[in-house]
Design an enzyme around this catalytic site. Structure first.
Site, PDB file in Angstrom:
ATOM      1  N   GLU A 137       0.787  -3.430   6.927  1.00  9.66           N
ATOM      2  CA  GLU A 137       1.617  -4.410   6.211  1.00  9.66           C
ATOM      3  C   GLU A 137       2.759  -3.704   5.469  1.00  9.66           C
ATOM      4  O   GLU A 137       2.533  -2.698   4.792  1.00  9.66           O
ATOM      5  CB  GLU A 137       0.743  -5.167   5.194  1.00  9.66           C
ATOM      6  CG  GLU A 137       1.496  -6.258   4.462  1.00  9.66           C
ATOM      7  CD  GLU A 137       0.628  -6.983   3.418  1.00  9.66           C
ATOM      8  OE1 GLU A 137      -0.419  -6.432   3.006  1.00  9.66           O
ATOM      9  OE2 GLU A 137       1.007  -8.105   3.035  1.00  9.66           O
ATOM     10  N   LYS A 212       3.503 -14.458   6.496  1.00 11.93           N
ATOM     11  CA  LYS A 212       2.188 -14.439   5.818  1.00 11.93           C
ATOM     12  C   LYS A 212       1.852 -15.797   5.199  1.00 11.93           C
ATOM     13  O   LYS A 212       2.609 -16.328   4.383  1.00 11.93           O
ATOM     14  CB  LYS A 212       2.243 -13.346   4.744  1.00 11.93           C
ATOM     15  CG  LYS A 212       0.968 -13.115   3.967  1.00 11.93           C
ATOM     16  CD  LYS A 212       1.134 -11.835   3.122  1.00 11.93           C
ATOM     17  CE  LYS A 212      -0.094 -11.483   2.307  1.00 11.93           C
ATOM     18  NZ  LYS A 212       0.024 -10.153   1.687  1.00 11.93           N
ATOM     19  N   CYS A 249      -2.774  -9.517   5.961  1.00 15.11           N
ATOM     20  CA  CYS A 249      -3.610  -9.057   4.837  1.00 15.11           C
ATOM     21  C   CYS A 249      -4.516 -10.108   4.197  1.00 15.11           C
ATOM     22  O   CYS A 249      -5.564 -10.424   4.709  1.00 15.11           O
ATOM     23  CB  CYS A 249      -2.750  -8.359   3.791  1.00 15.11           C
ATOM     24  SG  CYS A 249      -3.822  -7.432   2.649  1.00 15.11           S
TER      25      CYS A 249
HETATM   26  N1  LIG Z   1      -1.540  -7.227   0.609  1.00 16.56           N
HETATM   27  C1  LIG Z   1      -2.405  -8.126   0.200  1.00 16.56           C
HETATM   28  O1  LIG Z   1      -2.290  -9.303   0.482  1.00 16.56           O
HETATM   29  N2  LIG Z   1      -3.435  -7.667  -0.551  1.00 16.56           N
HETATM   30  C2  LIG Z   1      -4.306  -8.506  -1.266  1.00 16.56           C
HETATM   31  C3  LIG Z   1      -5.588  -7.857  -1.593  1.00 16.56           C
HETATM   32  C4  LIG Z   1      -6.610  -8.046  -0.539  1.00 16.56           C
HETATM   33  O2  LIG Z   1      -6.561  -9.039   0.184  1.00 16.56           O
HETATM   34  O3  LIG Z   1      -7.495  -7.215  -0.445  1.00 16.56           O
END
Ligand SMILES: NC(=O)NCCC(=O)O
Length: 408
Positions: A137, A212, A249
């Site tokens: 990401e 996203k 993510c």
């Molecule tokens: N980049 C992101 O969405 N991180 C959020 C934390 C997670 O989902 O572990």
């Protein structure tokens, strides 16, 4: 305290698991072989009744890994032989990496240094014959969203910007589909910023984008300061090598998000991520694997590596004292299959390339075997969701009439 090239303190540079760079290695080195065999069977499953096979990669790839110090591992998922369909084998590559310069360096230099760092890893993927490559990401920048400072918006690029152009040449050179997760600036819509995956076809063309869907509001993940929830739905991209989707993510915590990519026909769902140990590490080996099982597709999970330190301390309203780093991004990229088997994960602390062959026939074979699609009863859930979304919704609770009656 000694500072390293990417701004990490030496104290933070041993993010190992008791001296091992993955749980797999810790177990393998410390258990008796027959104990390890059983633990491994239960932890990572069996594929077609056997331990997942490793595959040998060309010397050109192993030489690049030795020269540049990145972890390189390769595995193969089989499927049963079918009478009517030929095997549909796709070679997938996942790249995890730390940033290359301190976050105080000039933004242009930071991005260029990441490009330089990735070149040998992408070359190793290309020379290994990878068909679909996915990066982590927002691979083209530090994960600065913890800071809430607006200056980091300058890393945002249009879909056809310099990061895409950089990768397009590799896509053509190696006949490879590349999934590139960037901070996107949409110049045609008022300079709006998104967290976007660009799907580059094996001819270097842009097949499409996905933005996203779910933006975190947890810990230091202050991403909602920078971009909104995506507006692209759940697209599946039909590529030369299979039907793929991207669940970026934090979307991995949302089962309906996984489901909808499956309903649209995905055979491989990529999950480019950036997440830290303290917050999510126990979840990491579970959620993607569960999604692969429940939706009868492969899931490819990628997480960035390293500790990124920012110029100004920040707080996140969680009572923690001001701090200047995000914690440790624990890498550990891996692939899960619909038959509940999975690869060991890449290193917790080093850059890495995971190369994996997968026979996509396994998806339908597991749909036939377990019938999760056929038994799903979607109409029940559609009805409940439709009611739930109305303001007058009342939860379906049947109360024990004896509750709160005094016992005699
Ligand atoms: N980049 C992101 O969405 N991180 C959020 C934390 C997670 O989902 O572990």
């Amino acid at each position: 305290m000694e500072k390293h090239q990417n701004g990490e303190d030496s104290e933070q540079l041993d993010p190992s698991i008791c001296g091992y760079d993955s749980l797999h290695h810790l177990l393998k080195d410390n258990l008796k072989p027959h104990h390890f065999q059983e633990v491994n069977r239960l932890l990572t499953g069996l594929n077609c009744g056997k331990v997942l096979e490793t595959i040998a990669l060309p010397q050109s790839a192993t030489a690049l890994s030795a020269e540049h110090g990145f972890d390189l591992q390769a595995f193969c998922f089989h499927a049963d032989k079918e009478v009517l369909r030929e095997p549909r084998i796709v070679r997938v590559g996942l790249v995890q990496n730390s940033i290359a310069l301190p976050t105080t360096a000039h933004f242009v230099d930071q991005k260029k240094a990441i490009f330089e760092k990735l070149k040998p890893i992408i070359d190793a993927a290309g020379s290994s014959g990878v068909n679909i490559l996915c990066l982590q990401e927002a691979w083209m920048m530090p994960f600065a969203f913890c800071t809430r400072e607006k200056k980091w918006c300058e890393f945002a690029e249009p879909v056809d910007g310099e990061s895409t152009k950089f990768l397009q040449s590799f896509a053509v050179k190696y006949n490879m589909v590349i999934i590139s997760s960037i901070l996107e600036r949409d110049m045609n819509h008022g300079d709006v910023i998104w967290n976007t995956a660009v799907v580059i076809g094996n001819h270097g063309n842009i097949i499409g984008i996905h933005r996203k869907n779910h933006i975190p509001r947890v810990g230091d993940f202050n991403e909602s300061t920078y971009y909104m929830e995506g507006n692209t739905g759940h697209p599946v991209f039909e590529t030369a090598f299979g039907k793929i989707a991207i669940n970026i993510c934090y979307g991995r915590h949302h089962p309906l998000n996984w489901l909808t990519f499956g309903l649209n026909g995905a055979e491989i769902v990529f999950n480019p991520s950036a997440t830290v140990g303290e917050l999510s590490e126990p979840m990491w080996p579970i959620e993607a694997r569960n999604a692969a099982i429940a939706n009868s597709y492969f899931v490819a999970s990628i997480n960035r590596v390293g500790t990124e330190t920012f110029p100004n301390p920040f707080t996140s309203g969680d009572g923690k004292p001001a701090h200047a780093d995000f914690g440790h991004f624990y890498g550990s990229s891996y692939i899960s299959a619909p038959d509940a088997s999975c690869t060991p994960s890449l290193s917790r602390n080093r850059d890495g390339l995971l190369v994996t062959d997968m026979d996509l026939n396994l998806c339908r074979q597991y749909k036939d075997k377990w019938g999760f699609r056929m038994t799903a009863r979607y109409e029940l859930y559609a009805e409940t969701l439709a009611r739930y979304l109305k303001p007058g919704f009342e939860p379906q609770v049947i109360r024990d009439p004896l509750l709160h009656k005094s016992s005699s």
